[in-house]
Design an enzyme around this catalytic site. Structure first.
Site, PDB file in Angstrom:
ATOM      1  N   GLY A 135      63.483  36.437  72.920  1.00  0.00           N
ATOM      2  CA  GLY A 135      62.558  35.362  72.531  1.00  0.00           C
ATOM      3  C   GLY A 135      61.355  35.250  73.455  1.00  0.00           C
ATOM      4  O   GLY A 135      60.586  34.293  73.375  1.00  0.00           O
TER       5      GLY A 135
ATOM      6  N   VAL B  24      58.257  31.055  61.341  1.00  0.00           N
ATOM      7  CA  VAL B  24      58.137  29.589  61.253  1.00  0.00           C
ATOM      8  C   VAL B  24      59.012  29.070  60.113  1.00  0.00           C
ATOM      9  O   VAL B  24      59.792  28.122  60.287  1.00  0.00           O
ATOM     10  CB  VAL B  24      56.667  29.161  61.058  1.00  0.00           C
TER      11      VAL B  24
ATOM     12  N   TYR C 220      52.538  48.524  56.437  1.00  0.00           N
ATOM     13  CA  TYR C 220      51.651  47.348  56.424  1.00  0.00           C
ATOM     14  C   TYR C 220      50.483  47.538  57.408  1.00  0.00           C
ATOM     15  O   TYR C 220      49.324  47.406  57.027  1.00  0.00           O
ATOM     16  CB  TYR C 220      52.471  46.122  56.806  1.00  0.00           C
TER      17      TYR C 220
HETATM   18  P1  NAD Z   1      52.138  36.070  50.456  1.00  0.00           P
HETATM   19  O1  NAD Z   1      53.182  37.120  50.430  1.00  0.00           O
HETATM   20  O2  NAD Z   1      52.542  34.640  50.316  1.00  0.00           O
HETATM   21  O3  NAD Z   1      51.032  36.349  49.346  1.00  0.00           O
HETATM   22  C1  NAD Z   1      50.690  37.621  48.870  1.00  0.00           C
HETATM   23  C2  NAD Z   1      50.414  37.513  47.378  1.00  0.00           C
HETATM   24  O4  NAD Z   1      50.018  38.799  46.881  1.00  0.00           O
HETATM   25  C3  NAD Z   1      51.644  37.090  46.564  1.00  0.00           C
HETATM   26  O5  NAD Z   1      51.294  36.098  45.639  1.00  0.00           O
HETATM   27  C4  NAD Z   1      52.083  38.382  45.891  1.00  0.00           C
HETATM   28  O6  NAD Z   1      52.790  38.161  44.689  1.00  0.00           O
HETATM   29  C5  NAD Z   1      50.750  39.076  45.691  1.00  0.00           C
HETATM   30  N1  NAD Z   1      50.848  40.532  45.564  1.00  0.00           N
HETATM   31  C6  NAD Z   1      51.492  41.392  46.386  1.00  0.00           C
HETATM   32  N2  NAD Z   1      51.355  42.660  45.957  1.00  0.00           N
HETATM   33  C7  NAD Z   1      50.588  42.612  44.843  1.00  0.00           C
HETATM   34  C8  NAD Z   1      50.099  43.591  43.940  1.00  0.00           C
HETATM   35  N3  NAD Z   1      50.377  44.892  44.088  1.00  0.00           N
HETATM   36  N4  NAD Z   1      49.339  43.180  42.900  1.00  0.00           N
HETATM   37  C9  NAD Z   1      49.055  41.869  42.702  1.00  0.00           C
HETATM   38  N5  NAD Z   1      49.493  40.891  43.529  1.00  0.00           N
HETATM   39  C10 NAD Z   1      50.257  41.265  44.588  1.00  0.00           C
HETATM   40  O7  NAD Z   1      51.338  36.277  51.818  1.00  0.00           O
HETATM   41  P2  NAD Z   1      50.212  35.381  52.528  1.00  0.00           P
HETATM   42  O8  NAD Z   1      50.756  34.898  53.806  1.00  0.00           O
HETATM   43  O9  NAD Z   1      49.634  34.418  51.578  1.00  0.00           O
HETATM   44  O10 NAD Z   1      49.141  36.508  52.882  1.00  0.00           O
HETATM   45  C11 NAD Z   1      47.980  36.710  52.083  1.00  0.00           C
HETATM   46  C12 NAD Z   1      47.149  37.826  52.691  1.00  0.00           C
HETATM   47  O11 NAD Z   1      46.782  37.505  54.025  1.00  0.00           O
HETATM   48  C13 NAD Z   1      47.861  39.171  52.729  1.00  0.00           C
HETATM   49  O12 NAD Z   1      46.928  40.186  52.433  1.00  0.00           O
HETATM   50  C14 NAD Z   1      48.300  39.285  54.166  1.00  0.00           C
HETATM   51  O13 NAD Z   1      48.396  40.637  54.570  1.00  0.00           O
HETATM   52  C15 NAD Z   1      47.184  38.552  54.901  1.00  0.00           C
HETATM   53  N6  NAD Z   1      47.667  38.023  56.191  1.00  0.00           N
HETATM   54  C16 NAD Z   1      48.463  36.918  56.246  1.00  0.00           C
HETATM   55  C17 NAD Z   1      48.918  36.453  57.475  1.00  0.00           C
HETATM   56  C18 NAD Z   1      49.753  35.221  57.602  1.00  0.00           C
HETATM   57  O14 NAD Z   1      50.178  34.893  58.713  1.00  0.00           O
HETATM   58  N7  NAD Z   1      50.039  34.458  56.559  1.00  0.00           N
HETATM   59  C19 NAD Z   1      48.566  37.138  58.656  1.00  0.00           C
HETATM   60  C20 NAD Z   1      47.790  38.276  58.553  1.00  0.00           C
HETATM   61  C21 NAD Z   1      47.324  38.701  57.321  1.00  0.00           C
HETATM   62  N1  UDP Z   2      61.410  36.312  64.591  1.00  0.00           N
HETATM   63  C1  UDP Z   2      62.541  35.683  65.099  1.00  0.00           C
HETATM   64  N2  UDP Z   2      63.410  35.091  64.228  1.00  0.00           N
HETATM   65  C2  UDP Z   2      63.223  35.098  62.888  1.00  0.00           C
HETATM   66  C3  UDP Z   2      62.061  35.742  62.360  1.00  0.00           C
HETATM   67  C4  UDP Z   2      61.181  36.343  63.246  1.00  0.00           C
HETATM   68  O1  UDP Z   2      62.760  35.648  66.317  1.00  0.00           O
HETATM   69  O2  UDP Z   2      64.080  34.538  62.165  1.00  0.00           O
HETATM   70  C5  UDP Z   2      60.456  36.898  65.538  1.00  0.00           C
HETATM   71  C6  UDP Z   2      60.001  38.325  65.225  1.00  0.00           C
HETATM   72  O3  UDP Z   2      60.889  39.276  65.794  1.00  0.00           O
HETATM   73  C7  UDP Z   2      58.632  38.347  65.866  1.00  0.00           C
HETATM   74  C8  UDP Z   2      58.120  36.918  65.710  1.00  0.00           C
HETATM   75  O4  UDP Z   2      59.278  36.117  65.467  1.00  0.00           O
HETATM   76  O5  UDP Z   2      58.738  38.621  67.256  1.00  0.00           O
HETATM   77  C9  UDP Z   2      57.141  36.748  64.564  1.00  0.00           C
HETATM   78  O6  UDP Z   2      57.723  37.291  63.404  1.00  0.00           O
HETATM   79  P1  UDP Z   2      57.060  37.197  61.964  1.00  0.00           P
HETATM   80  O7  UDP Z   2      57.909  38.009  61.042  1.00  0.00           O
HETATM   81  O8  UDP Z   2      56.840  35.771  61.622  1.00  0.00           O
HETATM   82  O9  UDP Z   2      55.616  37.824  62.145  1.00  0.00           O
HETATM   83  P2  UDP Z   2      55.044  39.168  62.843  1.00  0.00           P
HETATM   84  O10 UDP Z   2      56.130  39.834  63.638  1.00  0.00           O
HETATM   85  O11 UDP Z   2      54.590  40.003  61.708  1.00  0.00           O
HETATM   86  O12 UDP Z   2      53.958  38.667  63.715  1.00  0.00           O
END
Ligand code: NAD
Ligand code: UDP
Length: 312
Positions: free
Chosen positions: A205, A186, A143
């Site tokens: 934590g 969350v 990722y």
């Molecule tokens: P999500 O998993 O809910 O949404 C991702 C969507 O992409 C899904 O609908 C999934 O079915 C679709 N998808 C995945 N692979 C695909 C493929 N090969 N072809 C077509 N569709 C595909 O995630 P999200 O939280 O909505 O995140 C959306 C974007 O924002 C992502 O690119 C993610 O990396 C980025 N992002 C999100 C967060 C966050 O905290 N939510 C943080 C950083 C970056």
């Molecule tokens: N985490 C946790 N309990 C859970 C899921 C996640 O303590 O049930 C922790 C995880 O190890 C990380 C933080 O929460 O330190 C955020 O995790 P998340 O997967 O939401 O996002 P990311 O690590 O990609 O920022």
């Protein structure tokens, strides 16, 4: 405008589509439904301005559009690590295909990148100039490195082919519509507290994250897309909490008697994370408006509705 949203059936994509449809645009949602769900876009399915295409972005597609918001990629570690090679393909081949499309039709291209490009940061808070500390061979690399190469591709298409790009680096975002089995912190804590199960804190934590509410993030997207600034721009909420503090806040809001237990910390889990949002403030006049307590309340209400009788 005619606007393509890849990953539009997912958590953030569907909130973005709500904004774009309400503003009167034509929207094409493209999704393979890996972590997306038709329920998220149900309200638009009968609207003549809306089109849904089931498609995997690792395959090319020909469409005519004015703007592309490229969000397709699983965002939760649980889902992006389930098939890491596919995650790399989605970020590399998928982003390449979408940039190729943008180049062919001269569409503006918006890349949803991530704070994960900073890895386990040794600079705090993280500004866009920081180049990051990512383990290229770890469990999160599919990722993190996937998003880093997606940024590289976007900037090379910009320099080499004059594709009009915008790059946002999203920090942890939460809100209604996160899947019950999403696996991010969350939603995990909310579902666990609602089901009367112990909240699972990984490690002690003390690691920190900064949580942005979905509607604030989407406002940042729209501002960046319609600005002249290419990016990358951090969009996130600078309020920083330990994961234990988050567990306590969710517990106190839903079920003060719920137990908090500790489970092993996953490898390469970043120790701390907080965005420096100076650029978003000065260039986009953007800053978050929804405090954590309020955003959590709205998210909990949404989970309660969806989980029905299973929720306490
Ligand atoms: P999500 O998993 O809910 O949404 C991702 C969507 O992409 C899904 O609908 C999934 O079915 C679709 N998808 C995945 N692979 C695909 C493929 N090969 N072809 C077509 N569709 C595909 O995630 P999200 O939280 O909505 O995140 C959306 C974007 O924002 C992502 O690119 C993610 O990396 C980025 N992002 C999100 C967060 C966050 O905290 N939510 C943080 C950083 C970056
Ligand atoms: N985490 C946790 N309990 C859970 C899921 C996640 O303590 O049930 C922790 C995880 O190890 C990380 C933080 O929460 O330190 C955020 O995790 P998340 O997967 O939401 O996002 P990311 O690590 O990609 O920022």
């Amino acid at each position: 405008m005619r606007i393509l949203v890849t990953g539009g059936a997912g958590f953030l994509g569907s909130h973005l589509i709500d904004r774009l449809m309400t503003a009167g645009h034509e929207v094409i949602c493209l999704d393979n439904f890996y972590t997306g769900n038709k329920r998220n876009i149900l309200q638009w399915l009968d609207n003549p301005n809306f089109e849904l295409i089931r498609h995997d972005i690792t395959e090319p597609i020909r469409l005519e559009v004015d703007q592309i918001y490229h969000l397709a990629c699983p965002a939760s570690p649980v889902h992006y690590q389930y098939n890491p090679v596919k995650t790399v393909k989605t970020n590399v081949m998928g982003t390449l295909n979408m940039l190729g499309l943008a180049k062919r039709v001269k569409a503006r291209f918006f890349l949803a990148s991530t704070s994960e490009v900073y890895g386990d940061p040794d600079v705090h808070p993280q500004s866009e100039e920081y180049r990051g500390n990512v383990n290229p061979i770890g469990l999160r690399a599919c990722y993190d490195e996937g998003k880093r190469i997606a940024e590289t591709l976007a900037f090379d298409y910009y320099r080499q082919n004059k594709v009009d790009i915008r790059v946002v680096r999203i920090f942890n975002t939460y809100g209604p519509r996160m899947l019950e089995n999403d696996g991010r912190v969350v939603s995990n804590f909310i579902v666990q507290a609602l089901q009367g199960k112990p909240l699972t804190v990984y490690g002690d934590g003390s690691q920190t994250r900064s949580f942005c509410y979905a509607s604030d993030l989407i406002e940042g997207f729209i501002r960046l897309m319609n600005s002249d600034y290419v990016g990358p721009v951090n969009i996130g909420n600078p309020g920083e909490y330990t994961i234990l503090q988050l567990a306590e806040a969710v517990r106190d809001m839903i079920n003060p008697n719920a137990e908090i237990i500790h489970e092993p910390l996953p490898s390469d889990d970043p120790r701390r994370r907080r965005p420096d949002i100076t650029k978003a403030k000065t260039l986009l006049d953007w800053e978050p408006t929804v405090p954590l307590a309020e955003g959590l309340k709205l998210t909990v209400e949404d989970f309660r509705k969806r989980m029905g009788d299973a929720a306490i």
